[in-house]
Design a protein around this motif. Structure first.
Motif, PDB file in Angstrom:
ATOM      1  N   SER A  64     -10.439   5.068  -1.007  1.00  0.00           N
ATOM      2  CA  SER A  64     -10.620   3.646  -0.724  1.00  0.00           C
ATOM      3  C   SER A  64     -11.371   2.966  -1.861  1.00  0.00           C
ATOM      4  CB  SER A  64     -11.392   3.477   0.585  1.00  0.00           C
ATOM      5  OG  SER A  64     -10.629   3.978   1.649  1.00  0.00           O
ATOM      6  N   ASN A  78      -6.231  -0.168  -1.108  1.00  0.00           N
ATOM      7  CA  ASN A  78      -5.865   0.847  -2.086  1.00  0.00           C
ATOM      8  C   ASN A  78      -4.428   1.274  -1.810  1.00  0.00           C
ATOM      9  OD1 ASN A  78      -7.260   1.925   0.394  1.00  0.00           O
ATOM     10  ND2 ASN A  78      -6.198   3.760  -0.309  1.00  0.00           N
ATOM     11  N   LYS A 103       0.807  -1.229   0.000  1.00  0.00           N
ATOM     12  CA  LYS A 103       0.000   0.000   0.000  1.00  0.00           C
ATOM     13  C   LYS A 103       0.837   1.273   0.000  1.00  0.00           C
ATOM     14  CE  LYS A 103      -3.334   0.729   2.841  1.00  0.00           C
ATOM     15  NZ  LYS A 103      -4.580   1.147   2.224  1.00  0.00           N
ATOM     16  N   ARG A 109       1.935   2.287   2.920  1.00  0.00           N
ATOM     17  CA  ARG A 109       1.305   2.861   4.120  1.00  0.00           C
ATOM     18  C   ARG A 109       2.362   3.141   5.187  1.00  0.00           C
ATOM     19  NH1 ARG A 109      -4.261   2.079   6.285  1.00  0.00           N
ATOM     20  NH2 ARG A 109      -4.264   1.965   8.538  1.00  0.00           N
ATOM     21  N   SER A 140      -7.776  -0.746   4.118  1.00  0.00           N
ATOM     22  CA  SER A 140      -8.433  -0.673   2.820  1.00  0.00           C
ATOM     23  C   SER A 140      -7.434  -1.058   1.720  1.00  0.00           C
ATOM     24  CB  SER A 140      -8.971   0.732   2.591  1.00  0.00           C
ATOM     25  OG  SER A 140      -7.965   1.690   2.869  1.00  0.00           O
TER      26      SER A 140
HETATM   27 MG    MG Z   1      -7.542   3.248   4.316  1.00  0.00          MG
END
Ligand code: MG
Ligand code: AMP
Length: 337
Positions: A149, A143, A53, A55, A141
């Motif tokens: 999302s 994405n 991701k 992230r 999520s």
């Molecule tokens: Mg998210």
């Protein structure tokens, strides 16, 4: 890695459950948005989610379980308020509870915190997958970080094709934005993120809850002049500008000015049958309709090459998902009309 896009039949659900248990990456539908899951107990595998991701490591993941029977695998010292919510019609559903972390959940899942966020999805495919996997599944999520999302399997594919093993295609998500995150480790409990479960519904079960400074209700109370300017999140590439429901004239003027400056603009609004030459996409009649379409429209606007999205907010109502829609719009926005 080749990503396999699967219809959600039992053979595929079994295969995906086995992959999750072994620490593979599987995107699956829930009633909120598509999640990207793996076995939360395998510390060395969870890092793949952050990598796929992009992230930040300090943003914790929600742990998903198939039923309340699995709760003690994820959390300890579970308060009575949690059980009241679990027995209520709100759960399973778009409500995430922050509780004290069980020792088995590694800190990589919780971003180093001693608390863990737990959710039981209501979506039938998610439920079967989680029950079959029979382990707590950490799933943000599905994405790329900071993008809207995903609410369809095609959105997941667009962001993550080639970096995950499976996508279970369960069609468009019923709610379309994320769960409400409720911290039950503080008194009174506090909403950390607005989402699919309205505050008033939670209060009808456990009494008054607080709201963190990150929510629309808190923002409204302190009336910041340009809430959008503070945040950039859940955002499309196009520049998002927000308008209040009664600012139709301002929307028209803003649209015409931006268009004259060479920008391609589109309006999102609850007006059912927009008239006139301006590009306008109806988001439906209710805040729930708006929630369901918002992220898909963000992605569609980017695909179609729009520069500016002018989003007319839904009317604020504590009893529906309007607070969550307003929160996402404020986070995506660069300014107001
Ligand atoms: Mg998210
Ligand atoms: P996402 O999975 O992308 O929908 O994001 C999960 C949300 O849950 C983020 O807003 C996290 O900050 C929040 N969250 C997850 N775990 C915790 C926790 N232990 N304490 C507080 N917030 C959490």
């Amino acid at each position: 890695m080749k990503t396999k896009l699967c219809p959600p039949d039992s053979a595929n659900i079994d295969e995906c459950a086995a992959a999750i248990k072994a620490g593979g990456l599987v995107a699956f539908p829930t009633e909120t948005v598509y999640g990207l899951g793996t076995n939360a107990l395998l510390e060395e595998k969870v890092g793949q989610i952050f990598a796929a991701k992009g992230r930040p490591a300090d943003n914790p993941l929600i742990v998903h379980i198939g039923s309340v029977r699995q709760l003690k695998k994820a959390a300890v010292d579970i308060p009575d308020r949690a059980y009241r919510l679990l027995r209520s019609p709100l759960m399973p559903g778009p409500l995430t509870l922050v509780l004290k972390k069980a020792p088995a959940i590694p800190y990589i899942v919780t971003g180093g915190l001693d608390t863990v966020a737990v959710r039981i999805p209501k979506n039938a495919i998610a439920k079967r997958l989680l029950t079959k996997a029979d382990v707590p599944v950490c799933a943000p999520s599905a994405n790329k970080s900071a993008a809207p999302s995903p609410t369809t399997a095609a959105h997941v594919l667009a962001d993550l094709d080639g970096s995950i093993e499976y996508i279970l295609d369960g069609g468009p998500c019923e709610i379309g934005l994320e769960s409400t995150v409720l911290d039950l480790t503080v008194d009174p409990p506090c909403i950390l993120r607005e989402g699919g479960t309205p505050r008033s519904a939670i209060e009808s079960v456990i009494g008054r809850v607080g709201v963190s400074c990150d929510t629309a209700a808190a923002a409204a109370a302190s009336a910041p002049k340009s809430p959008g300017a503070k945040y950039k999140h859940y955002a499309p590439r196009a520049a998002v500008y927000t308008a209040e429901p009664d600012e139709r004239a301002e929307v028209g003027r803003f649209y015409d000015r931006e268009t004259a400056a060479g920008k391609r603009c589109v309006i999102l609004s609850m007006t059912e049958t927009p008239e006139g030459p301006r590009a306008e996409w109806p988001v439906g009649k209710t805040a729930a309709d708006y929630a369901k379409r918002l992220f898909a429209y963000f992605r569609r606007a980017d695909e179609a090459g729009y520069d500016v999205i002018i989003a007319v907010k839904p009317p604020h109502n504590a009893d529906d998902v309007s607070e969550a829609v307003i929160n996402r719009l404020n986070k995506a926005a660069v300014g107001r009309v």
